[in-house]
Design a protein around this motif. Structure first.
Motif, mmCIF file in Angstrom:
data_model
loop_
_atom_site.group_PDB
_atom_site.id
_atom_site.type_symbol
_atom_site.label_atom_id
_atom_site.label_comp_id
_atom_site.label_asym_id
_atom_site.label_seq_id
_atom_site.Cartn_x
_atom_site.Cartn_y
_atom_site.Cartn_z
ATOM 1 N N ALA A 1 -38.038 96.581 -13.673
ATOM 2 C CA ALA A 1 -36.968 96.692 -14.675
ATOM 3 C C ALA A 1 -37.521 97.204 -15.996
ATOM 4 C CB ALA A 1 -36.287 95.344 -14.861
ATOM 5 N N TYR A 2 -38.742 96.797 -16.325
ATOM 6 C CA TYR A 2 -39.400 97.285 -17.537
ATOM 7 C C TYR A 2 -39.604 98.797 -17.466
ATOM 8 C CZ TYR A 2 -43.120 97.826 -21.055
ATOM 9 O OH TYR A 2 -43.890 98.240 -22.120
ATOM 10 N N VAL A 3 -40.028 99.293 -16.307
ATOM 11 C CA VAL A 3 -40.213 100.738 -16.117
ATOM 12 C C VAL A 3 -38.900 101.474 -16.380
ATOM 13 C CG1 VAL A 3 -40.765 102.547 -14.449
ATOM 14 C CG2 VAL A 3 -42.075 100.406 -14.452
ATOM 15 N N VAL A 4 -37.809 100.975 -15.822
ATOM 16 C CA VAL A 4 -36.518 101.652 -15.967
ATOM 17 C C VAL A 4 -35.999 101.536 -17.397
ATOM 18 C CG1 VAL A 4 -34.120 101.680 -15.169
ATOM 19 C CG2 VAL A 4 -35.989 101.398 -13.526
ATOM 20 N N ALA A 5 -36.231 100.396 -18.054
ATOM 21 C CA ALA A 5 -35.832 100.251 -19.451
ATOM 22 C C ALA A 5 -36.585 101.235 -20.340
ATOM 23 C CB ALA A 5 -36.065 98.818 -19.914
ATOM 24 N N LEU A 6 -37.881 101.411 -20.084
ATOM 25 C CA LEU A 6 -38.657 102.397 -20.840
ATOM 26 C C LEU A 6 -38.101 103.804 -20.644
ATOM 27 C CD1 LEU A 6 -42.321 101.254 -20.081
ATOM 28 C CD2 LEU A 6 -41.202 101.149 -22.314
ATOM 29 N N THR A 7 -37.686 104.113 -19.411
ATOM 30 C CA THR A 7 -37.130 105.433 -19.119
ATOM 31 C C THR A 7 -35.836 105.646 -19.889
ATOM 32 O OG1 THR A 7 -38.124 105.297 -16.914
ATOM 33 C CG2 THR A 7 -36.467 107.002 -17.274
ATOM 34 N N HIS A 8 -34.983 104.640 -19.910
ATOM 35 C CA HIS A 8 -33.753 104.737 -20.705
ATOM 36 C C HIS A 8 -34.102 104.932 -22.184
ATOM 37 C CE1 HIS A 8 -31.567 103.371 -17.157
ATOM 38 N NE2 HIS A 8 -30.427 103.447 -17.826
ATOM 39 N N PHE A 9 -35.044 104.158 -22.690
ATOM 40 C CA PHE A 9 -35.437 104.295 -24.092
ATOM 41 C C PHE A 9 -35.883 105.722 -24.397
ATOM 42 C CE2 PHE A 9 -38.850 104.672 -27.157
ATOM 43 C CZ PHE A 9 -38.316 104.079 -28.289
ATOM 44 N N ALA A 10 -36.783 106.258 -23.575
ATOM 45 C CA ALA A 10 -37.354 107.580 -23.833
ATOM 46 C C ALA A 10 -36.279 108.658 -23.855
ATOM 47 C CB ALA A 10 -38.415 107.903 -22.788
ATOM 48 N N VAL A 11 -35.304 108.565 -22.942
ATOM 49 C CA VAL A 11 -34.242 109.566 -22.885
ATOM 50 C C VAL A 11 -33.236 109.368 -24.014
ATOM 51 C CG1 VAL A 11 -32.324 110.459 -21.511
ATOM 52 C CG2 VAL A 11 -34.499 109.907 -20.402
ATOM 53 N N LEU A 12 -32.761 108.164 -24.196
ATOM 54 C CA LEU A 12 -31.710 107.921 -25.185
ATOM 55 C C LEU A 12 -32.202 108.166 -26.611
ATOM 56 C CD1 LEU A 12 -30.129 104.689 -23.667
ATOM 57 C CD2 LEU A 12 -29.067 106.953 -23.752
ATOM 58 N N TYR A 13 -33.426 107.741 -26.893
ATOM 59 C CA TYR A 13 -33.941 107.860 -28.260
ATOM 60 C C TYR A 13 -34.870 109.054 -28.456
ATOM 61 C CZ TYR A 13 -31.686 103.527 -29.511
ATOM 62 O OH TYR A 13 -30.732 102.569 -29.778
ATOM 63 N N GLN A 14 -35.208 109.747 -27.374
ATOM 64 C CA GLN A 14 -36.059 110.933 -27.447
ATOM 65 C C GLN A 14 -37.383 110.624 -28.155
ATOM 66 O OE1 GLN A 14 -34.127 114.520 -28.593
ATOM 67 N NE2 GLN A 14 -32.233 114.008 -27.575
ATOM 68 N N ARG A 15 -37.949 109.486 -27.826
ATOM 69 C CA ARG A 15 -39.224 109.073 -28.399
ATOM 70 C C ARG A 15 -40.165 108.659 -27.275
ATOM 71 N NH1 ARG A 15 -37.576 104.782 -33.156
ATOM 72 N NH2 ARG A 15 -35.818 105.950 -34.068
ATOM 73 N N SER A 16 -41.425 108.909 -27.477
ATOM 74 C CA SER A 16 -42.407 108.403 -26.528
ATOM 75 C C SER A 16 -42.378 106.878 -26.542
ATOM 76 C CB SER A 16 -43.807 108.887 -26.909
ATOM 77 O OG SER A 16 -44.786 108.155 -26.193
#
Length: 323
Positions: A252-267
């Protein structure tokens, strides 16, 4: 059904025969948008959000309660979210009455539930993230995925014309015929894009539906883990799962990071790795070493796929700590 099981194939087939307007005939299915035209829609990246987002999640147990809660903990202060979930629920069933959503009462018994149509028409959301049920082939064949992705995108834009609309790419059961990694490789272009996105985008007024490539991140991570003999306590794909399809806390952490990276366009590199589940209990965390490698992989994948709306490769030096 603990944590909401994905619907079985037999349930899908029996339900689709009674509910689908098109059934096996797939009536009135438009041709997919031409590949060159489709790619041109994503040639320019989205602008980076200027502030925290309010996000609506629509889906099933591969969204769950914990992943959006983890995303909120990773995101800038002020990030808000709501959701409507079910068990193995296709986009078409979410469009209908709540009584048709398997597991509705259980999956939405939490403070973040909000009726999906009412929420999107309110115009209060900056981003809308939807996902389709799996088995994806069945969803496309029996539940008119392209049509309901289009309907949900249209509804979201009716409420807020500048809302960012995303399709969350998930994954199949680890025992899927054809091989789990092979299906992730082939399904992105053939099904998620070819059968859903390229048909869902309205030809009269084409607006992108962006991609949250969680399946691609998991595939890359699993290859990294299993191809290297493992690292920092992760040795095989099952280390990311609680059963043959649902993720554990690390997954779930992996998928949350993926959402973060796409939605916020930040590493996401440098983000916290010790988080809490939606109920406030501490989530099982990856080691600091594993978290760093996961974060790097997320950003490498997200910045290699223009459909995410994230600036590609050259932006890979961006930081999660940017304002």
């Amino acid at each position: 059904m603990a944590r909401g099981a994905v619907a079985t194939r037999s349930f899908i087939v029996s339900l689709c025969l009674s509910l689908s307007a098109c059934t096996l005939g797939r009536c009135s299915v438009p041709p997919p948008m031409a590949q060159a035209e489709f790619e041109a829609l994503y040639a320019a990246p989205l602008p980076k959000p200027a502030s925290a987002l309010k996000v609506f999640h629509l889906g099933h147990s591969l969204v769950g309660r914990d992943m959006p809660a983890m995303l909120q903990q990773l995101a800038p202060e002020g990030h808000r979210y709501d959701s409507q979930l079910g068990w193995g629920t296709p986009l078409k069933t979410h469009w209908g009455p709540k009584e048709g959503i398997n597991g509705f009462a259980t999956e939405n018994d939490h403070p973040r539930y909000r009726d999906a149509k009412e929420a999107l028409l309110s115009g209060e959301y900056d981003a809308f993230v939807m996902t389709e049920m799996v088995n994806l082939t069945d969803a496309i064949r029996y539940f008119d995925s392209w049509d309901y992705a289009r309907r949900w995108a249209r509804l979201a834009r009716e409420g807020n014309p500048v809302i960012r609309v995303y399709l969350y790419e998930s994954w199949h059961d680890l025992d899927i015929a054809g091989g789990w990694l092979d299906r992730l490789d082939s399904d992105l272009g053939t099904l998620w894009e070819g059968e859903i996105l390229r048909r869902a985008i309205e030809p009269e007024d084409p607006k992108p539906i962006y991609l949250i490539p969680a399946g691609q991140v998991l595939a890359r991570l699993v290859r990294d883990i299993e191809g290297s003999g493992g690292f920092a306590g992760l040795t095989r794909r099952e280390d990311l799962f609680s059963d043959r399809i649902h993720l554990n806390d690390i997954g779930a952490y992996v998928v949350a990071l993926t959402h973060f990276a796409v939605l916020y366009q930040r590493s996401p590199v440098g983000l916290p790795h010790r988080l809490h589940r939606a109920d406030g209990t501490p989530a099982t965390a990856p080691s600091e070493e594993a978290a760093r490698r996961i974060q790097e992989i997320v950003w490498e994948v997200v910045t290699s796929l223009p459909r995410t709306g994230v600036p590609q490769a050259a932006a890979a030096s961006g930081s999660a700590r940017e304002p």
